[in-house]
Design a protein around this motif. Structure first.
Motif, PDB file in Angstrom:
ATOM      1  N   LYS A  15       0.648  -1.539  -0.248  1.00 10.25           N
ATOM      2  CA  LYS A  15       0.064  -0.419  -0.109  1.00 10.25           C
ATOM      3  C   LYS A  15       0.865   1.019   0.088  1.00 10.25           C
ATOM      4  N   VAL A  16       0.606   2.762  -0.393  1.00 12.30           N
ATOM      5  CA  VAL A  16       1.416   3.458  -0.022  1.00 12.30           C
ATOM      6  C   VAL A  16       0.414   4.689   0.566  1.00 12.30           C
ATOM      7  N   VAL A  17       1.040   5.235   1.215  1.00 13.27           N
ATOM      8  CA  VAL A  17       0.967   6.671   1.688  1.00 13.27           C
ATOM      9  C   VAL A  17       1.159   7.256   1.626  1.00 13.27           C
TER      10      VAL A  17
ATOM     11  N   VAL B   6      -4.141   6.256  -4.385  1.00 16.53           N
ATOM     12  CA  VAL B   6      -3.195   6.122  -3.367  1.00 16.53           C
ATOM     13  C   VAL B   6      -4.278   5.910  -1.747  1.00 16.53           C
ATOM     14  N   ASP B   7      -3.364   5.147  -0.852  1.00 17.45           N
ATOM     15  CA  ASP B   7      -4.324   4.266  -0.374  1.00 17.45           C
ATOM     16  C   ASP B   7      -4.690   5.331   1.477  1.00 17.45           C
ATOM     17  N   GLY B   8      -3.848   5.786   1.545  1.00 20.96           N
ATOM     18  CA  GLY B   8      -3.709   6.778   2.520  1.00 20.96           C
ATOM     19  C   GLY B   8      -2.984   8.480   2.949  1.00 20.96           C
TER      20      GLY B   8
ATOM     21  N   THR C  42      -7.357   5.640   4.297  1.00 20.54           N
ATOM     22  CA  THR C  42      -6.918   5.645   5.364  1.00 20.54           C
ATOM     23  C   THR C  42      -6.206   7.408   5.706  1.00 20.54           C
ATOM     24  N   ALA C  43      -5.920   7.678   6.583  1.00 23.86           N
ATOM     25  CA  ALA C  43      -5.453   8.254   7.808  1.00 23.86           C
ATOM     26  C   ALA C  43      -4.900   7.869   8.915  1.00 23.86           C
TER      27      ALA C  43
END
Length: 552
Positions: free
Chosen positions: A98-100, A200-202, A261-262
């Motif tokens: 995943k990428v944040v 992006v995932d978060g 997400t955050a």
């Protein structure tokens, strides 16, 4: 018991922080870039992380290492293009990572088009309302509105050509935004959707506790400000109304499938953390307590117990972190002498050592590395998510020997060297022991790399079964197999300096914080991971083992 496989990915993820300008340089200009990250995605996959968090890669004048953002919806041309970003994102996703991305909502760069428009428009303009401009004090307004001091040292107000002053909580190149303005709300929602739409995932939210402010006149002095309780109504910090912003953002996050997400970077009192980590707000918040703790069993147990309780209150999972781009690396912190009684946190955690020139005679590198491995394997066994900082998997120490004329951190310059700054943990990574710039790039590195980096290079460690990198790879592979519900039970060890806990499914983590060996009882299961050799059932001091049930 809830099935951890069905929980949202972030609840027990291992997230690897990449500081892009110091990770890998693909074009040989001495600055890490997005293609450089793309060239190392297989390394990240082999390491076994579940996600990466990218520190800012946006256009920036680098007044604060990229946290002075000039354009939130683009890539700094020195680091690549949006097409490069998409290629990197796709490559990471193809490997199940995943990428944040980092979002910096408290302030912009002074090069941002909004701030440039505010300077051009002048006093009383609509453009200036997006920031915090005030007239000065004194007969001709030549004195700042208050005597407040910025986080990086020096005045928190900067005067512009027409005589007005603007507020900057950080460097003068980072003017604070006015979050009472609807344009600010709308533009950040646009930014969140821009990156979410790209896949992006978060998001990691920088200084999430500082956005909203009450600057009603008369403004308090610095002395008066220091006496105001931080309880939700402080003029500048951790105000309750900041969560109105995050409720808006939560609607954006939840409009995607899966929801974005955050995680909040919120340096707030422990009882305030659940507000940021609640599902109505950002959903998760960093826990920095272990990062600030000594290598001490009592401190670790108290912090873990307290933070698991806080996570339960919020409905989130806890986060565990020992190093990041803002602090002295934990391998070095743990190798320094014990703090003097009454010492401040910077003294206890490496600041004094750095200011003293990084005296090698007081740093026990071997012990620091040993303790760092034990502490990291301890937190990797905990329920919740773990955040790793690039290079810690190599056992890297802080780089102390950086000449003043090569330093970059604004803290160093704004305090005239009275605070050393964060450059020592941001030195570009060593990939190849014998290559120019240790394989970071072909034309040097933007911060000087020491000769001792050679023995910590990726190629050297990958070939060594006893290296730190091999340990991390082994641990992350095991963690994925052993991971279980977000619970633990403490197991009595009969010693104050030894902690042991059991996770659902029966796997256990044992850490010896003291120097004396500890005997593992016979028949307790199979030791599947050890930071130091276990011989005759005896764990060495300052080590961690993982024990799996015989049938796992």
């Amino acid at each position: 018991m809830a099935d951890p496989a069905l929980a949202p990915w972030w609840r027990q993820a291992v997230v690897y922080q990449i500081y892009p300008r110091s990770f890998a340089d693909a074009n040989g200009d001495g600055l890490g870039d997005i293609p450089g990250i793309l060239s190392r995605v297989d390394y990240l996959a082999e390491l076994g992380v579940g996600a990466v968090w990218l520190s800012p890669f946006y256009p920036s004048a680098l007044a604060d290492g990229g946290y002075d953002v000039a354009d939130y919806r683009n890539v700094d041309p020195r680091l690549g293009t949006l097409d490069d970003f998409d290629a990197m994102l796709n490559a990471l996703h193809e490997r199940g990572i995943k990428v944040v991305v980092d979002i910096v909502p408290n302030h912009t760069s002074d090069q941002h088009e909004w701030f440039q428009a505010a300077l051009a428009a002048g006093r009383g303009s609509a453009e200036r309302e997006r920031y915090i401009f005030r007239d000065g004090t004194g007969p001709d307004g030549a004195e700042p509105p208050t005597d407040w001091v910025s986080v990086f040292g020096g005045p928190a107000w900067e005067r512009v050509a027409d005589g007005q002053w603007y507020f900057h909580h950080f460097a003068k190149e980072q003017p604070d935004l006015n979050w009472d303005h609807p344009d600010v709300h709308a533009d950040f929602i646009k930014t969140l959707r821009f990156w979410s739409d790209r896949g992006v995932d978060g998001f990691r939210i920088d200084v999430a506790h500082m956005l909203t402010k009450d600057l009603t006149e008369p403004l308090p002095s610095a002395a008066e400000l220091a006496l105001i309780p931080i309880d939700g109504n402080h003029p500048l910090i951790d105000r309750d109304d900041v969560h109105e912003i995050y409720a808006e953002w939560r609607e954006v996050f939840d409009s995607y499938d899966p929801p974005r997400t955050a995680v909040a970077e919120a340096w707030v009192a422990s009882d305030r953390v659940p507000r940021y980590a609640s599902p109505e707000s950002l959903g998760q918040s960093f826990n920095f307590d272990l990062l600030e703790a000594d290598f001490d069993a009592a401190q670790f147990r108290r912090i873990v117990t307290d933070n698991l309780a806080l996570a339960a209150r919020s409905g989130s999972s806890s986060t565990w972190v020992l190093s990041n781009h803002d602090v002295v690396r934990h391998a070095t912190r743990y190798g320094l002498p014990a703090a003097r009684p009454g010492a401040t946190a910077p003294t206890r955690h490496g600041g004094e050592w750095l200011l003293g020139g990084g005296d090698e005679s007081v740093l026990d590198r071997e012990r620091g590395g040993r303790r760092a491995a034990a502490a990291t394997m301890f937190i990797l066994g905990l329920p919740g998510s773990t955040y790793l900082y690039q290079g810690e998997e190599l056992g890297l120490h802080e780089v102390a020997a950086i000449p003043a004329d090569e330093r970059q951190d604004p803290t160093f310059f704004r305090t005239h060297g009275e605070e050393i700054g964060r450059d020592g943990c941001r030195v570009p990574l060593p990939w190849e022991a014998s290559a120019p710039a240790f394989g970071f790039g072909t034309s040097g590195a933007h911060l000087p790399q020491p000769d001792w980096f050679a023995r910590f290079a990726v190629d050297a460690e990958a070939a060594d079964p006893a290296s730190s990198l091999t340990l991390y790879r082994r641990a992350l592979a095991l963690r994925e197999r052993l991971q279980s519900a977000e619970q633990l039970d403490w197991v009595d060890t009969g010693r104050d300096d030894v902690l042991r806990f059991r996770r659902p499914g029966g796997w256990e983590v044992v850490t010896v914080f003291g120097s004396e060996p500890y005997r593992l009882e016979a028949g307790s299961g199979e030791v599947v991971l050890a930071t130091a050799p276990v011989e005759g059932g005896m764990m060495p001091g300052e080590s961690t083992v993982w024990i799996a049930p015989a049938d796992s």
